[in-house]
Structure formats: C-alpha cells, structure tokens
Design a protein around this motif. Structure first.
Motif, PDB file in Angstrom:
ATOM      1  N   ALA A  52       1.020  -1.362   0.008  1.00 26.16           N
ATOM      2  CA  ALA A  52       0.102   0.061   0.156  1.00 26.16           C
ATOM      3  C   ALA A  52       0.750   1.121  -0.091  1.00 26.16           C
ATOM      4  O   ALA A  52       0.527   2.317  -0.840  1.00 26.16           O
ATOM      5  N   ALA A  53       1.894   1.100   0.755  1.00 28.11           N
ATOM      6  CA  ALA A  53       2.806   2.450   0.760  1.00 28.11           C
ATOM      7  C   ALA A  53       3.431   2.622  -0.542  1.00 28.11           C
ATOM      8  O   ALA A  53       3.745   3.813  -1.065  1.00 28.11           O
ATOM      9  N   ASP A  54       3.789   1.520  -1.155  1.00 27.19           N
ATOM     10  CA  ASP A  54       4.843   1.534  -2.521  1.00 27.19           C
ATOM     11  C   ASP A  54       3.522   2.245  -3.354  1.00 27.19           C
ATOM     12  O   ASP A  54       3.705   3.078  -4.574  1.00 27.19           O
ATOM     13  N   LEU A  55       2.067   1.577  -3.546  1.00 27.32           N
ATOM     14  CA  LEU A  55       1.162   2.129  -4.296  1.00 27.32           C
ATOM     15  C   LEU A  55       0.965   3.771  -4.261  1.00 27.32           C
ATOM     16  O   LEU A  55       0.935   4.595  -5.155  1.00 27.32           O
ATOM     17  N   ALA A  56       1.014   4.008  -3.102  1.00 28.58           N
ATOM     18  CA  ALA A  56       0.767   5.492  -2.732  1.00 28.58           C
ATOM     19  C   ALA A  56       2.002   6.438  -3.444  1.00 28.58           C
ATOM     20  O   ALA A  56       1.636   7.505  -3.728  1.00 28.58           O
ATOM     21  N   ALA A  57       3.147   5.936  -3.166  1.00 24.71           N
ATOM     22  CA  ALA A  57       4.186   6.419  -3.774  1.00 24.71           C
ATOM     23  C   ALA A  57       4.134   6.641  -5.294  1.00 24.71           C
ATOM     24  O   ALA A  57       4.363   7.602  -5.881  1.00 24.71           O
ATOM     25  N   PRO A 116       5.683   8.626 -13.564  1.00 18.76           N
ATOM     26  CA  PRO A 116       5.411   7.065 -13.795  1.00 18.76           C
ATOM     27  C   PRO A 116       6.638   6.345 -14.018  1.00 18.76           C
ATOM     28  O   PRO A 116       7.021   5.664 -15.046  1.00 18.76           O
ATOM     29  N   SER A 117       7.476   6.121 -13.051  1.00 17.21           N
ATOM     30  CA  SER A 117       8.742   5.222 -12.786  1.00 17.21           C
ATOM     31  C   SER A 117       8.674   4.325 -11.857  1.00 17.21           C
ATOM     32  O   SER A 117       8.699   4.771 -10.899  1.00 17.21           O
ATOM     33  N   HIS A 118       8.137   3.113 -12.228  1.00 14.46           N
ATOM     34  CA  HIS A 118       7.890   2.239 -11.111  1.00 14.46           C
ATOM     35  C   HIS A 118       9.080   1.178 -10.593  1.00 14.46           C
ATOM     36  O   HIS A 118       8.935   0.151  -9.963  1.00 14.46           O
TER      37      HIS A 118
END
Length: 216
Positions: free
Chosen positions: A106-111, A117-119
């Motif tokens: 969830a923290a990664d998705l919020a980031a 858009p660099s994942h």
C-alpha cells in the motif's frame, strides 16, 4: 618533373590493435546474443530447450531481469498480492516489543501516485516475493542454490522500506507475509464465482543483523 615522396608513410594500424578490436567485437556480440537468447528463453512458452537451460537462464535473469508477462499469450493477473511485514524491536531501555503488521505494498502504491510514472523502486518488492516463491516449497524449504539468495533479496527489500520507521529502536527480528486477493469480476459478468476471502502466506521469523543493512 619528379614527384616528391612524402617524408613519412601514412600510419597503418598495428596488427595487435586490429586483433584487440576484433576480439572485443566478438565478445560484445556474444554478450548481446546471450542476453537476447536468455530473455527469449525466459518468456517463451515452456519447451524442451527452455527446460534444459532453465537453471542457467534463471541464474542470469533472476532477480533483476525477471519478466512478469507472457510474450505470446498475455495473461492478465487473476489475483493481487500485498506484501506485509512486522518486526521485533528493542528500545533504548532494553524492552522488546513486536510491532503491528505494515502493508508495504500500500505504501508503494501511494508513492506511485505521488511520483512520475517510474515504477522501478516499487516493482522491487513484488518481484522479490515472486523470486522467493519460485525457489521455495509451499512449506518454505529452499530449492537449490538460489533459495538462500531469494531469502536474502526479499529480506533486504523489506528492510529497505522499514528504514527510518523505528528511530531509536534496534530491529532484531523480521517476519513477512503475503496477502492474496482474488480480482473481482466486472459488474456485467454475473456468471463468475464470488470472490473468496484473502489468503495469507506467513513466513517464519528471520533474525536481523547489521550486515543485512549493508548498502541499502
């Protein structure tokens, strides 16, 4: 009228330099050829050649170059995974406590929503979990030489996200679990089965030492 000859003959590349360039070109072409061959074998449907060279290809592709898609038959995910973790920490007075479960996905998705858009950073955690699953049995027994590497990779990926959360406390233990949820069917698909409850896969506690934080 006699033509004057130049004082010095034009410079001719030394044979050893040409040989070195030739060797470098062959090595470069070989490296590029091996890279593309390994990536193709990692993505094509299973066949005799891919099975035969699977250990060699996996040692090159995993974990940094893992491909999470099908080249000839795109297969959208039917499930979503969320990696969660909790720690055992010791405070300044020596009191130990076990923290609550933290949803790292969830923290990664919020980031992702806050950044361009660099994942690359956000993709590390699910890839680390996938790498761990490939090289472990459902009961957590490592398979082959990559078993310990996949454990270390997942452990460091989680610790990287926990850095700074426990100021003044020393993390002595780490536990990771994965929550798997079924992707719900679209509203118009009434024939699909109802979504099942989340499934958890909980890993054992791992000790955390100073060397686990090296170059994080």
């Amino acid at each position: 009228m006699v033509e004057q000859q130049p004082d010095h003959a034009p410079a001719v590349p030394h044979r050893s330099s040409l040989a070195a360039l030739g060797v470098f070109g062959v090595v470069l072409l070989g490296a590029v050829g091996w890279h593309f061959t390994a990536m193709i074998l990692a993505t094509v449907p299973p066949n005799h050649v891919s099975h035969r060279y699977a250990p060699l290809v996996s040692s090159y592709v995993d974990p940094e170059l893992d491909q999470n898609w099908k080249l000839f038959a795109p297969d959208p995910p039917q499930e979503t995974i969320r990696v969660e973790a909790r720690v055992r920490a010791t405070g300044g007075k020596g009191s130990a406590r076990t923290g609550r479960w933290l949803d790292l996905t969830a923290a990664d998705l919020a980031a992702i929503r806050r950044r361009l858009p660099s994942h690359a950073y956000e993709d590390v955690l699910p890839m680390a979990w996938s790498f761990y699953q490939v090289w472990h049995t459902p009961r957590g027994k490592p398979l082959g030489s990559e078993g310990q590497l996949s454990t270390t990779h997942l452990k460091r990926a989680v610790l990287q996200r926990l850095t700074g959360r426990y100021k003044g406390e020393q993390i002595t233990g780490l536990q990771v679990r994965c929550r798997t949820d079924q992707v719900p069917p679209p509203p118009w698909d009434r024939g699909s089965a109802t979504a099942r409850r989340p499934v958890y896969q909980v890993l054992p506690w791992w000790p955390v030492r100073d060397r686990d934080y090296e170059r994080l």
